[in-house]
Design a protein around this motif. Sequence first.
Motif, PDB file in Angstrom:
ATOM      1  N   LEU A  36       0.805  -1.209   0.000  1.00  0.00           N
ATOM      2  CA  LEU A  36       0.000   0.000   0.000  1.00  0.00           C
ATOM      3  C   LEU A  36       0.850   1.275   0.000  1.00  0.00           C
ATOM      4  O   LEU A  36       0.552   2.217  -0.738  1.00  0.00           O
ATOM      5  CB  LEU A  36      -0.943  -0.007   1.208  1.00  0.00           C
ATOM      6  CG  LEU A  36      -1.946   1.149   1.282  1.00  0.00           C
ATOM      7  CD1 LEU A  36      -2.842   1.167   0.055  1.00  0.00           C
ATOM      8  CD2 LEU A  36      -2.795   1.044   2.545  1.00  0.00           C
ATOM      9  N   ARG A  37       1.874   1.306   0.830  1.00  0.00           N
ATOM     10  CA  ARG A  37       2.694   2.517   0.906  1.00  0.00           C
ATOM     11  C   ARG A  37       3.302   2.853  -0.447  1.00  0.00           C
ATOM     12  O   ARG A  37       3.320   4.012  -0.881  1.00  0.00           O
ATOM     13  CB  ARG A  37       3.810   2.331   1.940  1.00  0.00           C
ATOM     14  CG  ARG A  37       4.640   3.605   2.190  1.00  0.00           C
ATOM     15  CD  ARG A  37       6.013   3.274   2.727  1.00  0.00           C
ATOM     16  NE  ARG A  37       6.773   2.434   1.837  1.00  0.00           N
ATOM     17  CZ  ARG A  37       7.386   2.868   0.722  1.00  0.00           C
ATOM     18  NH1 ARG A  37       7.292   4.135   0.373  1.00  0.00           N
ATOM     19  NH2 ARG A  37       8.056   2.026  -0.034  1.00  0.00           N
ATOM     20  N   PRO A  84       0.647  -4.246  13.153  1.00  0.00           N
ATOM     21  CA  PRO A  84       0.533  -2.792  13.323  1.00  0.00           C
ATOM     22  C   PRO A  84       0.847  -2.065  12.017  1.00  0.00           C
ATOM     23  O   PRO A  84       1.790  -2.418  11.310  1.00  0.00           O
ATOM     24  CB  PRO A  84       1.600  -2.487  14.378  1.00  0.00           C
ATOM     25  CG  PRO A  84       2.651  -3.545  14.156  1.00  0.00           C
ATOM     26  CD  PRO A  84       1.901  -4.779  13.731  1.00  0.00           C
ATOM     27  N   VAL A  85       0.020  -1.078  11.696  1.00  0.00           N
ATOM     28  CA  VAL A  85       0.195  -0.334  10.451  1.00  0.00           C
ATOM     29  C   VAL A  85       1.484   0.484  10.531  1.00  0.00           C
ATOM     30  O   VAL A  85       1.745   1.152  11.534  1.00  0.00           O
ATOM     31  CB  VAL A  85      -1.018   0.594  10.199  1.00  0.00           C
ATOM     32  CG1 VAL A  85      -0.808   1.405   8.928  1.00  0.00           C
ATOM     33  CG2 VAL A  85      -2.295  -0.222  10.117  1.00  0.00           C
ATOM     34  N   SER A  86       2.271   0.413   9.477  1.00  0.00           N
ATOM     35  CA  SER A  86       3.568   1.103   9.471  1.00  0.00           C
ATOM     36  C   SER A  86       3.384   2.618   9.441  1.00  0.00           C
ATOM     37  O   SER A  86       2.384   3.142   8.938  1.00  0.00           O
ATOM     38  CB  SER A  86       4.390   0.667   8.264  1.00  0.00           C
ATOM     39  OG  SER A  86       3.812   1.165   7.064  1.00  0.00           O
ATOM     40  N   ASP A  87       4.382   3.308   9.979  1.00  0.00           N
ATOM     41  CA  ASP A  87       4.361   4.778   9.941  1.00  0.00           C
ATOM     42  C   ASP A  87       4.415   5.291   8.504  1.00  0.00           C
ATOM     43  O   ASP A  87       3.904   6.375   8.212  1.00  0.00           O
ATOM     44  CB  ASP A  87       5.549   5.335  10.734  1.00  0.00           C
ATOM     45  CG  ASP A  87       5.421   5.082  12.227  1.00  0.00           C
ATOM     46  OD1 ASP A  87       4.271   4.894  12.689  1.00  0.00           O
ATOM     47  OD2 ASP A  87       6.457   5.063  12.936  1.00  0.00           O
ATOM     48  N   GLU A  98       1.951   8.555   4.282  1.00  0.00           N
ATOM     49  CA  GLU A  98       1.500   8.747   2.898  1.00  0.00           C
ATOM     50  C   GLU A  98       0.039   9.185   2.853  1.00  0.00           C
ATOM     51  O   GLU A  98      -0.330  10.089   2.097  1.00  0.00           O
ATOM     52  CB  GLU A  98       1.680   7.455   2.096  1.00  0.00           C
ATOM     53  CG  GLU A  98       3.105   7.148   1.684  1.00  0.00           C
ATOM     54  CD  GLU A  98       3.701   8.227   0.789  1.00  0.00           C
ATOM     55  OE1 GLU A  98       2.948   8.908   0.060  1.00  0.00           O
ATOM     56  OE2 GLU A  98       4.929   8.413   0.831  1.00  0.00           O
ATOM     57  N   ILE A  99      -0.790   8.556   3.668  1.00  0.00           N
ATOM     58  CA  ILE A  99      -2.220   8.909   3.681  1.00  0.00           C
ATOM     59  C   ILE A  99      -2.394  10.354   4.151  1.00  0.00           C
ATOM     60  O   ILE A  99      -3.165  11.128   3.552  1.00  0.00           O
ATOM     61  CB  ILE A  99      -3.018   7.937   4.569  1.00  0.00           C
ATOM     62  CG1 ILE A  99      -3.015   6.532   3.960  1.00  0.00           C
ATOM     63  CG2 ILE A  99      -4.452   8.434   4.752  1.00  0.00           C
ATOM     64  CD1 ILE A  99      -3.663   5.475   4.822  1.00  0.00           C
ATOM     65  N   GLU A 129      -9.627   2.953   7.811  1.00  0.00           N
ATOM     66  CA  GLU A 129      -9.236   1.545   7.934  1.00  0.00           C
ATOM     67  C   GLU A 129      -7.827   1.369   8.496  1.00  0.00           C
ATOM     68  O   GLU A 129      -7.540   0.377   9.165  1.00  0.00           O
ATOM     69  CB  GLU A 129      -9.333   0.844   6.562  1.00  0.00           C
ATOM     70  CG  GLU A 129     -10.738   0.739   6.028  1.00  0.00           C
ATOM     71  CD  GLU A 129     -11.666  -0.081   6.923  1.00  0.00           C
ATOM     72  OE1 GLU A 129     -11.189  -1.123   7.442  1.00  0.00           O
ATOM     73  OE2 GLU A 129     -12.824   0.307   7.099  1.00  0.00           O
ATOM     74  N   CYS A 130      -6.951   2.343   8.214  1.00  0.00           N
ATOM     75  CA  CYS A 130      -5.541   2.186   8.572  1.00  0.00           C
ATOM     76  C   CYS A 130      -5.129   2.889   9.857  1.00  0.00           C
ATOM     77  O   CYS A 130      -4.015   2.695  10.358  1.00  0.00           O
ATOM     78  CB  CYS A 130      -4.645   2.674   7.428  1.00  0.00           C
ATOM     79  SG  CYS A 130      -4.817   1.742   5.896  1.00  0.00           S
ATOM     80  N   PHE A 131      -6.048   3.718  10.387  1.00  0.00           N
ATOM     81  CA  PHE A 131      -5.710   4.476  11.613  1.00  0.00           C
ATOM     82  C   PHE A 131      -6.503   3.966  12.810  1.00  0.00           C
ATOM     83  O   PHE A 131      -6.739   4.708  13.762  1.00  0.00           O
ATOM     84  CB  PHE A 131      -5.952   5.969  11.415  1.00  0.00           C
ATOM     85  CG  PHE A 131      -4.879   6.661  10.625  1.00  0.00           C
ATOM     86  CD1 PHE A 131      -4.605   6.281   9.337  1.00  0.00           C
ATOM     87  CD2 PHE A 131      -4.144   7.686  11.188  1.00  0.00           C
ATOM     88  CE1 PHE A 131      -3.631   6.920   8.599  1.00  0.00           C
ATOM     89  CE2 PHE A 131      -3.163   8.338  10.479  1.00  0.00           C
ATOM     90  CZ  PHE A 131      -2.899   7.950   9.176  1.00  0.00           C
ATOM     91  N   ARG A 132      -6.922   2.753  12.786  1.00  0.00           N
ATOM     92  CA  ARG A 132      -7.727   2.218  13.883  1.00  0.00           C
ATOM     93  C   ARG A 132      -6.886   2.118  15.153  1.00  0.00           C
ATOM     94  O   ARG A 132      -5.723   1.774  15.121  1.00  0.00           O
ATOM     95  CB  ARG A 132      -8.283   0.838  13.543  1.00  0.00           C
ATOM     96  CG  ARG A 132      -9.328   0.856  12.418  1.00  0.00           C
ATOM     97  CD  ARG A 132      -9.807  -0.537  12.148  1.00  0.00           C
ATOM     98  NE  ARG A 132     -10.846  -0.567  11.113  1.00  0.00           N
ATOM     99  CZ  ARG A 132     -11.440  -1.633  10.683  1.00  0.00           C
ATOM    100  NH1 ARG A 132     -11.085  -2.825  11.167  1.00  0.00           N
ATOM    101  NH2 ARG A 132     -12.356  -1.580   9.753  1.00  0.00           N
TER     102      ARG A 132
END
Length: 346
Positions: A256-257, A306-309, A314-315, A343-346
């Motif tokens: 995604l990134r 865990p979602v990467s920084d 990027e978002i 979805e990615c900042f939960r």
Amino acid sequence: MIYDSFRRSLLFFRSFLIFIVFVSPLLSEPKFQTKPKQSKPSEILKRDLQSEIVIPVIGLNLHLFADEKSDVLRKLKFGEPVRFDKDSLESPKEDWIPIKLIDGLSGFIKRSVVRSVPPKQYLSTLLFEAERMILAKHVDFLTKQEITDTIFSISSTGKYTGDEFIFIRAKAGFFLKKTVDLMNEKGVKPDNDPNTLEFLKRHQTKLLYDYTSGKYYVDSNYFWKLLESYPKTKHSDYAGYLATESMPSLDCGVELRCRLEELRKGKLRYLYLFPTGNYVTLYTKDLVKELSVMTKDPDSIPCFQPVSDGIKSEINQMIRYTSEIGPREKKQILPHLQILKKECFR
């Protein structure tokens, strides 16, 4: 009565003979066309003094005298800067132009082969002829190299500034891209071709090499830096378009990134810099299409915990860019970015 009939026949025969002898030759006599009016030497001189010369071909002969049988001093390159030699000892001719090169060499070139234009039209004519040659399918790789080198060389003379400078530099970058694209297409290997190797060395600061594919391409930063130096000129939008089109196509897969970074650094960056640019509609459509695929099924968005920084960064950057573009484009793009953030900042 017989006498009258004979008299009429005699008169007719006599008239016929007169027609054959005197009138018929006049009717059948060939007509000579009037020769086209030749310009006076003074008119030719005045016209040449008020013009600049564009060499639109490869290998134009520079003759010692105004005669095709005279010695050829050397062959001129495409677009090579030349000027009218006003000190020539020969009187002006309709078919030949006396010229002097930058190195001081003087000679004559065929007038019919070159373009003589007013000074204000020189740059646009030069770039038009260069692009015509660059885009022609029959033009080979070496010719494209020569054209590219010439335009870069002219752009570095200091003659052009401001809008004209960004225009010629942007075009030079475009010609470089087309030349390198042909090199990649033909599979030319620089190690086996000294001329190509030298060409790449001359432009190495503007090129990148993809080790995976083994191909060269123009670094999009060449165009972005041009924009940073001349941000609000007439042709900056065109430079932005070339920068976007020069972005390498990355094989991101489902990462995604990587996918978001590619969109942000290319098409979204263009929308951010040129909210009313000529390519806004096109790039907005492409962005919406890409983002729609990513967000069609929110549960399938690859935001693994865990979602990467990197993904979060990027978002956030994309949302910031989008908040400052045109309202119509913002309305189409922002909803998809909000889904990604949810979805990615939960």
